[in-house]
Design a protein around this motif. Structure first.
Motif, PDB file in Angstrom:
ATOM      1  N   GLY A   8       0.798  -1.220   0.000  1.00 29.10           N
ATOM      2  CA  GLY A   8       0.000   0.000   0.000  1.00 29.10           C
ATOM      3  C   GLY A   8       0.830   1.269   0.000  1.00 29.10           C
ATOM      4  O   GLY A   8       0.278   2.357  -0.134  1.00 29.10           O
ATOM      5  N   PHE A   9       2.149   1.146   0.156  1.00 27.78           N
ATOM      6  CA  PHE A   9       3.010   2.322   0.200  1.00 27.78           C
ATOM      7  C   PHE A   9       3.943   2.393  -1.005  1.00 27.78           C
ATOM      8  O   PHE A   9       4.639   3.378  -1.184  1.00 27.78           O
ATOM      9  CB  PHE A   9       3.834   2.332   1.492  1.00 27.78           C
ATOM     10  N   GLY A  10       3.986   1.351  -1.813  1.00 29.21           N
ATOM     11  CA  GLY A  10       4.860   1.320  -2.978  1.00 29.21           C
ATOM     12  C   GLY A  10       4.202   1.950  -4.190  1.00 29.21           C
ATOM     13  O   GLY A  10       3.884   1.260  -5.157  1.00 29.21           O
ATOM     14  N   ASN A  11       3.988   3.247  -4.144  1.00 28.17           N
ATOM     15  CA  ASN A  11       3.350   3.960  -5.255  1.00 28.17           C
ATOM     16  C   ASN A  11       4.039   5.307  -5.438  1.00 28.17           C
ATOM     17  O   ASN A  11       4.844   5.723  -4.615  1.00 28.17           O
ATOM     18  CB  ASN A  11       1.843   4.133  -4.985  1.00 28.17           C
ATOM     19  N   SER A  12       3.729   5.955  -6.531  1.00 32.19           N
ATOM     20  CA  SER A  12       4.387   7.228  -6.848  1.00 32.19           C
ATOM     21  C   SER A  12       4.103   8.303  -5.814  1.00 32.19           C
ATOM     22  O   SER A  12       4.992   9.111  -5.501  1.00 32.19           O
ATOM     23  CB  SER A  12       3.938   7.716  -8.226  1.00 32.19           C
ATOM     24  N   THR A  13       2.900   8.323  -5.293  1.00 31.94           N
ATOM     25  CA  THR A  13       2.547   9.342  -4.299  1.00 31.94           C
ATOM     26  C   THR A  13       3.442   9.224  -3.073  1.00 31.94           C
ATOM     27  O   THR A  13       4.031  10.206  -2.617  1.00 31.94           O
ATOM     28  CB  THR A  13       1.067   9.215  -3.883  1.00 31.94           C
ATOM     29  N   PHE A  14       3.575   8.018  -2.548  1.00 35.25           N
ATOM     30  CA  PHE A  14       4.391   7.859  -1.348  1.00 35.25           C
ATOM     31  C   PHE A  14       5.874   7.968  -1.668  1.00 35.25           C
ATOM     32  O   PHE A  14       6.661   8.420  -0.830  1.00 35.25           O
ATOM     33  CB  PHE A  14       4.090   6.540  -0.623  1.00 35.25           C
ATOM     34  N   CYS A  15       6.283   7.599  -2.876  1.00 34.66           N
ATOM     35  CA  CYS A  15       7.669   7.785  -3.289  1.00 34.66           C
ATOM     36  C   CYS A  15       8.030   9.274  -3.281  1.00 34.66           C
ATOM     37  O   CYS A  15       9.081   9.674  -2.771  1.00 34.66           O
ATOM     38  CB  CYS A  15       7.911   7.184  -4.672  1.00 34.66           C
ATOM     39  N   LEU A  16       7.163  10.105  -3.839  1.00 36.35           N
ATOM     40  CA  LEU A  16       7.403  11.555  -3.833  1.00 36.35           C
ATOM     41  C   LEU A  16       7.403  12.104  -2.406  1.00 36.35           C
ATOM     42  O   LEU A  16       8.205  12.975  -2.065  1.00 36.35           O
ATOM     43  CB  LEU A  16       6.369  12.270  -4.696  1.00 36.35           C
ATOM     44  N   PHE A  17       6.509  11.590  -1.580  1.00 40.02           N
ATOM     45  CA  PHE A  17       6.494  12.016  -0.178  1.00 40.02           C
ATOM     46  C   PHE A  17       7.801  11.632   0.512  1.00 40.02           C
ATOM     47  O   PHE A  17       8.369  12.434   1.263  1.00 40.02           O
ATOM     48  CB  PHE A  17       5.304  11.402   0.578  1.00 40.02           C
ATOM     49  N   THR A  18       8.295  10.427   0.252  1.00 39.64           N
ATOM     50  CA  THR A  18       9.567   9.996   0.826  1.00 39.64           C
ATOM     51  C   THR A  18      10.694  10.927   0.379  1.00 39.64           C
ATOM     52  O   THR A  18      11.569  11.287   1.173  1.00 39.64           O
ATOM     53  CB  THR A  18       9.872   8.535   0.443  1.00 39.64           C
TER      54      THR A  18
END
Length: 160
Positions: free
Chosen positions: A124-134
């Motif tokens: 649920g965290f391996g997506n572009s949105t969370f990547c950019l947040f990281t």
């Protein structure tokens, strides 16, 4: 001994209130704001069913532009907008050289490591949105140290 109480009671009352206020200030100034965004992402992920469309992919609003294009804003876009606003505040706060600011940088490092672990290891965290947040948490960590270092250099007075 004083007429209205012991000296010990008088001495301990004022510092306790002062220490309590000091702790509150240190907590406010050292608290990394991107934790709020990360907690929001975690809570929204937990609240949505994994088999359904995830919250960050759901359309929130669409806006027709003068060009005729339709600008679609989904949950992930709104999350990143909020995160960018919090990142801006974090960078402005980094211009201080106080102890709480240094603690903020240490906590920001923990937020980055936590976000990186979630991105790499949790469903649920391996997506572009969370990547950019990281990436934003990394920018907060690195830029915070750089901005504080530059501000500290400016504060140092060299005498000849």
């Amino acid at each position: 001994m004083r007429a209205n109480g012991s000296i010990l009671a008088e001495l301990t009352e004022v510092p306790v209130a002062h220490v309590s206020a000091q702790r509150g200030r240190v907590f406010r100034e050292s608290f990394p704001l991107l934790v709020i965004a990360m907690a929001l992402f975690v809570l929204l992920n937990a609240a949505t069913d994994a088999s359904a469309v995830r919250w960050y992919a759901r359309e929130l609003v669409n806006i027709r532009q003068m060009s005729g294009d339709i600008w679609v804003i989904d949950g992930g876009d709104a999350f990143l907008g909020l995160s960018l606003a919090l990142l801006f505040v974090e960078i402005v706060r980094a211009t201080s050289t106080t102890t709480p600011t240094i603690l903020n940088h240490a906590f920001s490092a923990l937020v980055f490591v936590s976000a990186l672990v979630l991105f790499l290891m949790r469903s649920g965290f391996g997506n572009s949105t969370f990547c950019l947040f990281t990436g934003m948490t990394l920018v907060d960590f690195v830029a915070g140290f750089i901005v504080t270092t530059v501000a500290a250099r400016r504060d140092v007075v060299v005498q000849k």
